[in-house]
Design an enzyme around this catalytic site. Structure first.
Site, mmCIF file in Angstrom:
data_model
loop_
_atom_site.group_PDB
_atom_site.id
_atom_site.type_symbol
_atom_site.label_atom_id
_atom_site.label_comp_id
_atom_site.label_asym_id
_atom_site.label_seq_id
_atom_site.Cartn_x
_atom_site.Cartn_y
_atom_site.Cartn_z
ATOM 1 N N GLY A 176 0.798 -1.227 0.000
ATOM 2 C CA GLY A 176 0.000 0.000 0.000
ATOM 3 C C GLY A 176 0.829 1.275 0.000
ATOM 4 C CB SER A 216 3.213 -1.304 -4.426
ATOM 5 O OG SER A 216 2.880 -0.659 -3.215
HETATM 6 P P1 13P Z 1 -1.124 -3.576 -2.180
HETATM 7 O O1 13P Z 1 -1.135 -4.251 -3.526
HETATM 8 O O2 13P Z 1 -2.233 -2.588 -2.004
HETATM 9 O O3 13P Z 1 0.240 -3.006 -1.847
HETATM 10 O O4 13P Z 1 -1.413 -4.718 -1.086
HETATM 11 C C1 13P Z 1 -0.706 -5.908 -1.150
HETATM 12 C C2 13P Z 1 -1.304 -6.845 -0.185
HETATM 13 O O5 13P Z 1 -1.227 -6.656 1.015
HETATM 14 C C3 13P Z 1 -2.036 -8.002 -0.711
HETATM 15 O O6 13P Z 1 -2.345 -8.906 0.291
#
Ligand code: 13P
Length: 253
Positions: A176, A216
């Site tokens: 994230g 991400s």
């Molecule tokens: P993001 O792709 O939003 O970084 O989240 C990854 C994740 O925690 C998937 O379980």
């Protein structure tokens, strides 16, 4: 040959109506999307939408997973969802040990092990998350941390049981944040994990284990990451909330 897997972890997002719209769009787009035959697509929506998602899955090309499960069998555990309940809804997969569960709900490696055991009793495949936080990466402890998570969470299993496990390496500093591990960083840890598995269960089990990258991951970087020899797909957070992005990632092998 091990499976390529792209799993969407919706986390705590979408209302019922928005969830319906998103799945509908994914189903529609899947009609005209060329998914590689070796690629498995998994949707992991919040618990209240699992039944609706499973209904859609009956006529489409994806499987359904939950985001968590109780470490207990049944009984007075208000708010918890058991593996038997997930099994009774014919779910195929369940995420376990996500860093957000570890961070906000105190999920230990021992709890991960107990959850994995519950799921395997009900023939649900665990997608087991591991990964280091930023301070651990900066002090080069990532290998020790990931090894401990895997050994304590999974290495009590027999080789036969382990063959049902999917691993997701998710560096917490990349979740994230928009910061992605470089393809080389991902490959380095994925190869390390596969080697750990080979040492414990032998080369064949290790070669057949799908190890996903999460953090991400998006359409613009998925190809490069998935091209690494030991990266078998992704566990996708933010980018799985848009059908077009999720399917772009699913076709990035
Ligand atoms: P993001 O792709 O939003 O970084 O989240 C990854 C994740 O925690 C998937 O379980």
């Amino acid at each position: 040959m091990r499976k390529h897997i792209v799993a969407g972890n919706w986390k705590m997002n979408k209302t019922f109506e928005q969830a319906d719209d998103l799945i509908n769009e994914i189903v529609e787009k899947l009609e005209t999307t060329e998914l590689d035959r070796n690629t498995l697509l998994i949707l992991c929506p919040p618990f209240p939408y699992l039944e609706m998602t499973s209904d859609y899955a009956n006529d489409s090309y994806f499987m359904v997973g939950a985001q968590d499960v109780s470490s207990h069998k049944e009984g007075a555990y208000t708010g918890e969802i058991s593996a038997a309940m997930l099994d009774s809804m014919d779910l195929d997969y369940c995420i376990v040990g996500h860093s957000e569960r570890r961070q906000y709900h105190g999920e230990s490696n021992a709890m991960v092990a107990a959850k994995v055991d519950q799921l395997l009793k009900h023939d649900i495949k665990p997608i087991v998350c591991c990964g280091e936080v930023l301070a651990e990466r900066e002090s080069e402890k990532q290998f020790d941390v990931v090894k401990q998570q895997i050994v304590e969470g999974l290495f009590h299993l027999s080789a036969e049981q382990f063959s049902n496990i999917v691993i997701a390496y998710e560096p917490v500093w990349a979740i994230g944040t928009g910061k992605t591990a470089t393809p080389e960083q991902a490959q380095e840890i994925h190869a390390f994990i596969r080697n750990l598995i080979a040492e414990k269960y032998g080369k064949e089990v290790a070669d057949n284990t799908s190890i996903l990258y999460g953090g991400s991951c998006k359409p613009s970087n998925a190809k490069e990451i998935f091209a690494q020899a030991d990266v078998d797909g992704g566990l996708i957070g933010g980018a799985c909330l848009k059908a077009v992005d999720f399917l772009a990632i699913a076709t990035s092998f």
